[in-house]
Design a protein around this motif. Sequence first.
Motif, PDB file in Angstrom:
ATOM      1  N   PRO A 133       0.796  -1.201   0.014  1.00 10.47           N
ATOM      2  CA  PRO A 133      -0.105   0.188   0.071  1.00 10.47           C
ATOM      3  C   PRO A 133       0.898   1.339   0.030  1.00 10.47           C
ATOM      4  CG  PRO A 133       0.169  -0.840   2.279  1.00 10.47           C
ATOM      5  CD  PRO A 133       0.571  -1.973   1.395  1.00 10.47           C
ATOM      6  N   ALA A 134       0.181   2.375  -0.283  1.00 11.68           N
ATOM      7  CA  ALA A 134       0.705   3.652  -0.285  1.00 11.68           C
ATOM      8  C   ALA A 134       1.082   3.869   1.116  1.00 11.68           C
ATOM      9  CB  ALA A 134      -0.056   4.753  -1.134  1.00 11.68           C
ATOM     10  N   PRO A 135       2.482   4.689   1.382  1.00 11.39           N
ATOM     11  CA  PRO A 135       2.558   5.231   2.809  1.00 11.39           C
ATOM     12  C   PRO A 135       1.584   6.073   3.400  1.00 11.39           C
ATOM     13  CG  PRO A 135       3.860   6.300   1.132  1.00 11.39           C
ATOM     14  CD  PRO A 135       3.238   5.235   0.368  1.00 11.39           C
ATOM     15  N   ASP A 136       1.502   5.841   4.870  1.00 10.15           N
ATOM     16  CA  ASP A 136       0.488   6.568   5.485  1.00 10.15           C
ATOM     17  C   ASP A 136       1.165   7.840   6.108  1.00 10.15           C
ATOM     18  OD1 ASP A 136      -2.195   5.218   5.429  1.00 10.15           O
ATOM     19  OD2 ASP A 136      -0.686   3.665   6.489  1.00 10.15           O
ATOM     20  N   VAL A 137       2.384   7.792   6.571  1.00  9.85           N
ATOM     21  CA  VAL A 137       3.367   8.585   7.074  1.00  9.85           C
ATOM     22  C   VAL A 137       4.860   8.541   6.530  1.00  9.85           C
ATOM     23  CG1 VAL A 137       4.187   9.784   9.221  1.00  9.85           C
ATOM     24  CG2 VAL A 137       1.999   8.434   9.326  1.00  9.85           C
ATOM     25  N   VAL A 138       5.532   9.590   6.005  1.00 10.64           N
ATOM     26  CA  VAL A 138       6.747   9.688   5.660  1.00 10.64           C
ATOM     27  C   VAL A 138       7.490  10.819   6.346  1.00 10.64           C
ATOM     28  CG1 VAL A 138       8.250  10.246   3.827  1.00 10.64           C
ATOM     29  CG2 VAL A 138       6.305   8.937   3.409  1.00 10.64           C
ATOM     30  N   VAL A 139       8.669  10.260   7.038  1.00  9.43           N
ATOM     31  CA  VAL A 139       9.758  11.195   7.829  1.00  9.43           C
ATOM     32  C   VAL A 139      11.001  11.359   6.979  1.00  9.43           C
ATOM     33  CG1 VAL A 139      10.713  11.592   9.923  1.00  9.43           C
ATOM     34  CG2 VAL A 139       8.648  10.375   9.927  1.00  9.43           C
ATOM     35  N   LEU A 140      11.241  12.685   6.460  1.00  7.56           N
ATOM     36  CA  LEU A 140      12.331  12.657   5.605  1.00  7.56           C
ATOM     37  C   LEU A 140      13.491  13.534   6.438  1.00  7.56           C
ATOM     38  CD1 LEU A 140      10.694  14.406   2.568  1.00  7.56           C
ATOM     39  CD2 LEU A 140      11.519  11.870   2.866  1.00  7.56           C
ATOM     40  N   GLY A 141      14.645  13.532   5.935  1.00  9.48           N
ATOM     41  CA  GLY A 141      15.870  14.283   6.547  1.00  9.48           C
ATOM     42  C   GLY A 141      16.235  15.296   5.259  1.00  9.48           C
ATOM     43  N   MET A 142      17.154  16.023   5.515  1.00 10.32           N
ATOM     44  CA  MET A 142      17.766  16.838   4.505  1.00 10.32           C
ATOM     45  C   MET A 142      19.357  16.986   4.470  1.00 10.32           C
ATOM     46  SD  MET A 142      17.110  20.838   3.416  1.00 10.32           S
ATOM     47  CE  MET A 142      18.255  21.371   4.689  1.00 10.32           C
ATOM     48  N   GLY A 143      20.320  16.954   3.852  1.00  9.32           N
ATOM     49  CA  GLY A 143      21.448  17.247   3.835  1.00  9.32           C
ATOM     50  C   GLY A 143      21.941  18.752   3.400  1.00  9.32           C
ATOM     51  N   THR A 144      23.229  18.732   3.768  1.00 10.88           N
ATOM     52  CA  THR A 144      23.631  20.301   3.590  1.00 10.88           C
ATOM     53  C   THR A 144      23.703  20.853   2.243  1.00 10.88           C
ATOM     54  OG1 THR A 144      25.927  19.512   3.920  1.00 10.88           O
ATOM     55  CG2 THR A 144      24.745  20.326   5.995  1.00 10.88           C
ATOM     56  N   ASP A 145      23.620  19.902   1.119  1.00 13.02           N
ATOM     57  CA  ASP A 145      23.475  20.110  -0.143  1.00 13.02           C
ATOM     58  C   ASP A 145      21.908  20.202  -0.581  1.00 13.02           C
ATOM     59  OD1 ASP A 145      22.791  17.587   0.050  1.00 13.02           O
ATOM     60  OD2 ASP A 145      23.927  16.692  -1.441  1.00 13.02           O
ATOM     61  N   GLY A 146      21.095  20.200   0.420  1.00 20.84           N
ATOM     62  CA  GLY A 146      19.492  20.244   0.019  1.00 20.84           C
ATOM     63  C   GLY A 146      19.075  18.846  -0.538  1.00 20.84           C
ATOM     64  N   HIS A 147      19.782  17.903  -0.642  1.00 28.27           N
ATOM     65  CA  HIS A 147      19.169  16.623  -0.830  1.00 28.27           C
ATOM     66  C   HIS A 147      18.155  16.043   0.247  1.00 28.27           C
ATOM     67  CE1 HIS A 147      22.128  14.198   1.219  1.00 28.27           C
ATOM     68  NE2 HIS A 147      21.177  13.465   1.412  1.00 28.27           N
ATOM     69  N   THR A 148      17.255  15.213  -0.299  1.00 30.28           N
ATOM     70  CA  THR A 148      16.672  14.508   0.718  1.00 30.28           C
ATOM     71  C   THR A 148      16.363  12.900  -0.045  1.00 30.28           C
ATOM     72  OG1 THR A 148      14.356  14.442   2.070  1.00 30.28           O
ATOM     73  CG2 THR A 148      14.336  14.945  -0.358  1.00 30.28           C
ATOM     74  N   ALA A 149      16.303  12.104   0.928  1.00 32.63           N
ATOM     75  CA  ALA A 149      16.131  10.616   0.436  1.00 32.63           C
ATOM     76  C   ALA A 149      17.442  10.478  -0.165  1.00 32.63           C
ATOM     77  CB  ALA A 149      15.004  10.358  -0.579  1.00 32.63           C
ATOM     78  N   SER A 150      17.837   9.943  -1.291  1.00 35.47           N
ATOM     79  CA  SER A 150      19.061   9.862  -2.130  1.00 35.47           C
ATOM     80  C   SER A 150      18.854  10.578  -3.393  1.00 35.47           C
ATOM     81  CB  SER A 150      19.471   8.459  -2.401  1.00 35.47           C
ATOM     82  OG  SER A 150      20.183   7.804  -1.360  1.00 35.47           O
ATOM     83  N   LYS A 205      21.424  23.739   8.693  1.00 35.47           N
ATOM     84  CA  LYS A 205      20.519  23.270   7.678  1.00 35.47           C
ATOM     85  C   LYS A 205      19.082  24.265   7.510  1.00 35.47           C
ATOM     86  CE  LYS A 205      21.542  18.220   8.176  1.00 35.47           C
ATOM     87  NZ  LYS A 205      20.882  16.921   8.330  1.00 35.47           N
ATOM     88  N   ARG A 206      18.997  24.963   8.852  1.00 39.71           N
ATOM     89  CA  ARG A 206      18.158  25.984   8.621  1.00 39.71           C
ATOM     90  C   ARG A 206      18.256  27.052   7.479  1.00 39.71           C
ATOM     91  NH1 ARG A 206      14.587  28.116  13.515  1.00 39.71           N
ATOM     92  NH2 ARG A 206      13.484  30.370  12.407  1.00 39.71           N
ATOM     93  N   ASP A 207      19.565  27.449   7.335  1.00 42.98           N
ATOM     94  CA  ASP A 207      20.044  28.239   6.514  1.00 42.98           C
ATOM     95  C   ASP A 207      20.195  27.589   5.041  1.00 42.98           C
ATOM     96  OD1 ASP A 207      20.591  30.198   8.371  1.00 42.98           O
ATOM     97  OD2 ASP A 207      22.575  29.775   8.663  1.00 42.98           O
ATOM     98  N   VAL A 208      20.253  26.521   4.951  1.00 41.66           N
ATOM     99  CA  VAL A 208      20.285  25.641   3.710  1.00 41.66           C
ATOM    100  C   VAL A 208      18.918  25.731   3.130  1.00 41.66           C
ATOM    101  CG1 VAL A 208      20.391  23.543   2.661  1.00 41.66           C
ATOM    102  CG2 VAL A 208      22.210  24.332   4.040  1.00 41.66           C
ATOM    103  N   LEU A 209      17.965  25.483   3.989  1.00 44.59           N
ATOM    104  CA  LEU A 209      16.445  25.520   3.588  1.00 44.59           C
ATOM    105  C   LEU A 209      16.283  27.017   3.094  1.00 44.59           C
ATOM    106  CD1 LEU A 209      14.068  23.767   3.576  1.00 44.59           C
ATOM    107  CD2 LEU A 209      13.532  24.568   5.597  1.00 44.59           C
ATOM    108  N   ALA A 210      16.594  27.925   3.858  1.00 47.86           N
ATOM    109  CA  ALA A 210      16.396  29.254   3.318  1.00 47.86           C
ATOM    110  C   ALA A 210      17.088  29.645   2.020  1.00 47.86           C
ATOM    111  CB  ALA A 210      16.945  30.352   4.375  1.00 47.86           C
ATOM    112  N   ALA A 211      18.457  29.073   1.913  1.00 52.03           N
ATOM    113  CA  ALA A 211      18.888  29.226   0.530  1.00 52.03           C
ATOM    114  C   ALA A 211      18.236  28.615  -0.542  1.00 52.03           C
ATOM    115  CB  ALA A 211      20.376  28.782   0.678  1.00 52.03           C
ATOM    116  N   ALA A 212      17.685  27.358  -0.113  1.00 51.87           N
ATOM    117  CA  ALA A 212      17.099  26.683  -1.299  1.00 51.87           C
ATOM    118  C   ALA A 212      15.569  27.351  -1.695  1.00 51.87           C
ATOM    119  CB  ALA A 212      16.403  25.213  -0.613  1.00 51.87           C
ATOM    120  N   LEU A 213      14.941  27.885  -0.779  1.00 57.74           N
ATOM    121  CA  LEU A 213      13.547  28.798  -1.079  1.00 57.74           C
ATOM    122  C   LEU A 213      13.975  29.943  -1.915  1.00 57.74           C
ATOM    123  CD1 LEU A 213      11.932  28.413   2.125  1.00 57.74           C
ATOM    124  CD2 LEU A 213      10.963  27.743   0.091  1.00 57.74           C
ATOM    125  N   ALA A 214      15.272  30.544  -1.543  1.00 55.39           N
ATOM    126  CA  ALA A 214      15.615  31.734  -2.438  1.00 55.39           C
ATOM    127  C   ALA A 214      16.026  31.234  -3.640  1.00 55.39           C
ATOM    128  CB  ALA A 214      16.939  32.480  -1.738  1.00 55.39           C
TER     129      ALA A 214
END
Length: 245
Positions: A133-150, A205-214
């Motif tokens: 079945p499709a997932p009900d809940v997904v928990v992701l992380g993020m690397g300092t290069d902006g990747h998630t999963a692989s 990582k907070r700053d990486v997320l901000a850079a990604a949004l920008a």
Amino acid sequence: MTISEPALPTGVAWQDYPGPDQQAAQLAERVARELDEALARQGQACLLVSGGRSPVAFFEALAGQPLDWSRVRIGLVDERWVPEDQAESNAGLVRRHLLQGVASRATFHGLYRAAGSLEAAAGVVEADLAGLPAPDVVVLGMGTDGHTASLFPGTPGLAEALAEEGSRRCVAMWAPQVPHARLSLTRAFLARAPRMHLALEGQAKRDVLAAALAGGDPLRWPILAFLRPPLTIHWCPSAQEVAPS
């Protein structure tokens, strides 16, 4: 540059925590509640989690939650293409820190497959996932290069893996500047989950997320493809940042 909730895309929630312990405990309680709701609604639940060092405290907190774990399926959003007994295996990490105590009753679905090539292994996983079945809940992380999963920036096949629609569930990926080939679930498959979380620790990582949004380009910042409802971002300062000077 820092980021606050108003700077996020509409519908994406932001939650701050005082430190890693609080983040792990409260995220575990929330994920357990969401899994319990899925169990009540449909009799089973599926959770997909990320590997790496960051989620260990979350895994251990979640393992103690009072769920009917025998009806829960747990899987990974990505995996290094190494056998489970290798130190780099995300599956091994999950078994050591999450599938313990009452949570050991859960059914675990790893991503590693022994095959003649990485692409062949991805094909086997693809076929196996078709029956789940499709997932009900997904928990992701993020690397300092902006990747998630692989899903790493600039890698071959990234555009297909990040597509909003598509039938592919698993893709072969190559992480730059690291020794292991990877298997990763696609954005289209992960986005089927009605509950999605992104756990971040530390100002960097907070700053990486901000850079990604920008920056605005998911091929440069793959995490951008996931910054949409129903995502909740859970951020805390690192242990070093909250330690008294």
